[in-house]
Enzyme design. Sequence first.
Site, short mmCIF file in Angstrom:
data_model
loop_
_atom_site.label_atom_id
_atom_site.label_comp_id
_atom_site.label_asym_id
_atom_site.label_seq_id
_atom_site.Cartn_x
_atom_site.Cartn_y
_atom_site.Cartn_z
N ASP A 210 48.13 42.32 46.47
CA ASP A 210 49.24 42.49 47.58
C ASP A 210 48.59 42.19 48.90
OD1 ASP A 210 51.49 44.28 48.45
OD2 ASP A 210 50.16 45.20 49.76
N GLU A 260 33.71 37.79 33.94
CA GLU A 260 32.93 38.31 32.94
C GLU A 260 33.87 38.76 31.43
OE1 GLU A 260 32.13 42.10 35.07
OE2 GLU A 260 31.03 41.07 36.57
#
Length: 550
Positions: A210, A260
């Site tokens: 956002d 990751e």
Amino acid sequence: MARKNQLAGDSHWWRNAVVYQIYPRSFADANGDGIGDLAGIISRVDYLASLGIDAVWMSPFYPSALADGGYDVDDYMDIDPRIGNLDQFDELVEKLHSNNIRVFVDIVPNHSSDRHEWFQEALAAKPGSPERDRYIFRDGRGENGDLPPSNLASHFGPEGWTRTPDGQWYMHLFTKEQPDFNWDNPEVEEYFLKTLRFWSDRGVDGFRIDVAHALKKNLDPLPDRDSYALSVMKDDGTDPLFDRDEVQDVYRQWRKVFNEYDPPRVAVAEAWVHPHRRPPYASEEGLGQAFNFDLLASGWNAEQFKNVISDNIAMSDQTGSSSTWVLSNHDVIRHATRFAIPGYGLSPDSFDLENQWYVNHRLDHDLDLDMGLSRAKAATLLMLALPGSSYIYQGEELGLHDVVDIPSEQMQDPQWFRGEGKFKSRDGCRVPLPWEASGPSFGFGPGGSHLPQPKWYADVAVSVQEADSSSTLALYRGALKLRRELYTSDELQWLDVKPGLLAFRRSPSWICVTNFSDEPIEISGEVILASAEITGNLLPANATAWLSSL
Ligand code: NOJ
Ligand code: CA
């Protein structure tokens, strides 16, 4: 411990994904309190799977006082108890994954809510304290500090600063219940890395970010601003409030976290920036994708569509990302209704935030709703033929219009209350969905609906459209199914066609042609799908066809 993602393996899934936006409070309500919930979404996973989408993006479901429809987050690592709980969230992710549907969640990093633990601590602490430094607190001007620190408007009203009981002021680019974080504070950075890991560990595949362009600010000197028009925002990375070059440092950190995981988590930036400034947000070292709202800002005009498409494909080539396409979302007038506004978007300034027809046109007169729906279906079929990823907003697959007659006392949107009559309410596109032609809330749930539903919902409910092979819903399902079969590469080649038409070839046997004119135009070739009934060789006005040859 990171949960094993059932859909591990394909790290490119997002490149041409069709993502369906769910506005959780208005999708499906399982317990009848009038508010959509996770159990409601779980009960409708079969419907989502039947659409043929690749992913869902859920707008915020976090605990919130709903000062801004949930974009005022009290706790980034929990679920609003009215919407559900984390166990239900896990169940939903699992169910979606087992239907091959990925999951995006909404991250709101520019501001928290004023009920967030940190903001409450900041209010309780002294000026100059580490607690206050997580947000943007300043002394006021004037003899007693009773003038705001600068002349700053907010997006939803005149004041961008609010005074606290001890006399200091805090900055908020949106409502006063949405204090802006201080992104120069390492604690804030750490907190969001933790938030991204929290959801990634739960199996979330991607994030919608956002106001991704607002995090980093230059507050020395404190900026004045009375307008959020794009024309006022600098386009060279030095604007004090938006789209500063160093915001990309934040996303380079986030990228390390995404990588990751297997597959790497993905993200899409909501960044209302000058179009030529979009590529850094979409870079592989950054968020990886950015919303392109240019189609959403286009009028019904072949040339505008063509320019937007060419420019955005060229931009995505610059970054190696894929383009995104959006016609509707929870912030704008639904595209069926936008295209029903006579002369919509023909103003050259329609992309200017000050003059955004897609947001602030008052929908109180002059709508040609049938024409709007025809154009909307044609635009959607065109969009779904484009290379890249398309975002569709719940209810557009039913051809829903904005609900234009919600009484003011039932409105919820701060943009309506604080906009001093300048903006329309976004509630019109957030009304709970009609699943059935009758019942207390048209099948939304066993109880009522938190925003009033119109009578015409009876004609457009899912159950009605499922029984009609010429419905908008059938068109979306047909298009998404065919798209999977036909989409073999990102190539797009423009075709030379009659005036009024716009056509491009996507593969030897996939051509998309749209009639932007008011008259039927003769076409040749075999139609495989069309947004309107084709008689003879005539493509009706305001219609798109997919052809296997031309
Ligand atoms: C963009 C969101 O889409 C909108 O709904 C919200 O009001 C603002 N950001 C503030 O978070
Ligand atoms: Ca409920």
